[in-house]
Write an enzyme that holds these catalytic residues in place. Structure first.
Site, PDB file in Angstrom:
ATOM      1  N   HIS A  88       0.823  -1.218   0.000  1.00  0.00           N
ATOM      2  CA  HIS A  88       0.000   0.000   0.000  1.00  0.00           C
ATOM      3  C   HIS A  88       0.857   1.268   0.000  1.00  0.00           C
ATOM      4  CE1 HIS A  88      -3.374  -2.613   1.936  1.00  0.00           C
ATOM      5  NE2 HIS A  88      -3.107  -2.946   0.681  1.00  0.00           N
ATOM      6  N   HIS A 247      -9.496  -1.747  -4.806  1.00  0.00           N
ATOM      7  CA  HIS A 247      -8.372  -2.111  -3.939  1.00  0.00           C
ATOM      8  C   HIS A 247      -7.406  -3.068  -4.651  1.00  0.00           C
ATOM      9  CE1 HIS A 247      -6.033  -2.313  -0.331  1.00  0.00           C
ATOM     10  NE2 HIS A 247      -5.854  -3.598  -0.621  1.00  0.00           N
ATOM     11  N   ASP A 251      -3.419  -2.588  -5.022  1.00  0.00           N
ATOM     12  CA  ASP A 251      -2.393  -3.610  -4.759  1.00  0.00           C
ATOM     13  C   ASP A 251      -1.501  -3.827  -5.986  1.00  0.00           C
ATOM     14  OD1 ASP A 251      -3.109  -4.204  -2.142  1.00  0.00           O
ATOM     15  OD2 ASP A 251      -4.369  -5.914  -2.691  1.00  0.00           O
ATOM     16  N   HIS A 274      -1.371 -10.874  -5.323  1.00  0.00           N
ATOM     17  CA  HIS A 274       0.058 -10.564  -5.140  1.00  0.00           C
ATOM     18  C   HIS A 274       0.974 -11.579  -5.834  1.00  0.00           C
ATOM     19  CE1 HIS A 274      -0.963  -7.332  -2.533  1.00  0.00           C
ATOM     20  NE2 HIS A 274      -1.549  -8.115  -1.660  1.00  0.00           N
TER      21      HIS A 274
HETATM   22 ZN   LIG Z   1      -4.007  -4.533  -0.347  1.00  0.00          ZN
END
Ligand SMILES: [Zn+2]
Length: 316
Positions: A88, A247, A251, A274
């Site tokens: 973040h 969001h 990311d 991720h």
């Molecule tokens: Zn995040």
């Protein structure tokens, strides 16, 4: 009548913070209280994390070769020292155009704050940015690059203009959260107004499993959107109806910043996270024939560009 198009070559200079900022918070996964300071840094130094609580204050560069874990958060590490949940703050740097900074912290995890990047964005904007004496380098995508994991994928294509566009879709197998998509031409304002304050989220059904695995110890309704079987548990609800996909974009920008240079291209992502974001970064670095590193970007416009103009190339 002929349409007038101007081609510009332009160069943008690197930036850093104008002053030091500091704040405290708790880590989402470790639950540890952490004090953090962000300091200005010189040109071509990139982003460096420093663990002030460990003797010798070891440094970890925010580059993809230092990624040590990508499950539920992105963690960096070097010689046994780690900093977790870096995505973040890195996203705030990428979104606002901070090329160089030193992030000092006295614990193992970047504080989660409200679960979004808005606190980082506000703090950075409160001191402002300053130009440095070197041009920013860009990774300009010339040929497609794709990574996939079953039905999840990320595709990076050349852009028509000197721009970064993002087209992100999610589809969770949850009755309350199925399809959402977000498609935008990226800019600092888009990041600030539409992406930076989207919060991280989790499913109530996963909380026990996460805690059993030593994760989400600092998680609460103050720093995450929690999705129950039929409703959002947070009293104030969502910040946007599609806060979840926003969001995921946040990311992605943090993860892609580990390339070390902003991207010019079209990014299309479906159900990425991720792990796959990191795989994309590694794939880009493995295929230097598919992109070009340049400090000069060419844009085509019928208007004068607002950024630093160095050369008007041609009038059609
Ligand atoms: Zn995040």
């Amino acid at each position: 009548m002929a349409h007038l198009l101007l081609h510009y070559k332009r160069m943008n200079m690197q930036q850093t913070l104008r002053n030091v900022i500091e704040f405290s918070g708790i880590g989402l996964h470790t639950g540890c209280a952490v004090n953090m300071r962000i300091l200005p840094s010189g040109e071509n130094t990139g982003i460096t994390f420093v663990r002030k609580d460990i003797p010798g204050s070891p440094e970890i560069k925010a580059v993809s070769s230092n990624v040590v874990a990508t499950s539920y958060a992105t963690s960096l590490g070097l010689k046994g020292v780690t900093v977790s949940t870096v995505e973040h703050i890195l996203s705030a740097f990428y979104g606002l155009g901070v090329d160089n900074a030193v992030v000092e912290l006295d614990g193992p995890e970047v504080p989660i704050m409200d679960g979004s990047a808005s606190h980082f964005v506000n703090m950075i904007e409160s001191v402002g940015l300053s130009w440095l004496a070197a041009p920013r380098k860009y990774i300009v995508i010339k040929r497609p690059i794709k990574v996939a994991d079953r039905d999840k994928y990320v595709l990076l294509l050349p852009a028509d203009e000197a721009e970064f566009t993002i087209d992100y879709s999610i589809d969770f197998s949850h009755p309350f959260l199925t399809k959402q998509s977000f498609s935008k031409l990226f800019s600092r304002d888009v990041f600030r107004q539409e992406v930076g304050n989207a919060r991280t989220f989790g499913f109530l059904r996963d909380v026990e499993m996460l805690r059993a695995n030593g994760l989400a110890k600092g998680g609460s309704l103050h720093n995450a959107v929690v999705i129950g079987d039929t409703e959002i548990l947070n009293e104030d609800g969502l910040r946007y109806p599609d806060e979840f996909v926003r969001h995921k974009v946040l990311d992605m920008m943090g993860d892609i910043s580990l390339l070390g240079a902003p991207v010019i291209g079209r990014l299309i992502a479906h159900r990425s996270g991720h792990g796959l974001n990191h795989k994309l970064v590694k794939e880009i670095l493995k295929r230097p024939g598919r992109w070009e590193l340049t400090d000069t970007v060419v844009s085509e416009s019928s208007e004068e560009p607002q950024s630093i103009q160095i050369e008007k190339m041609a009038t059609v």
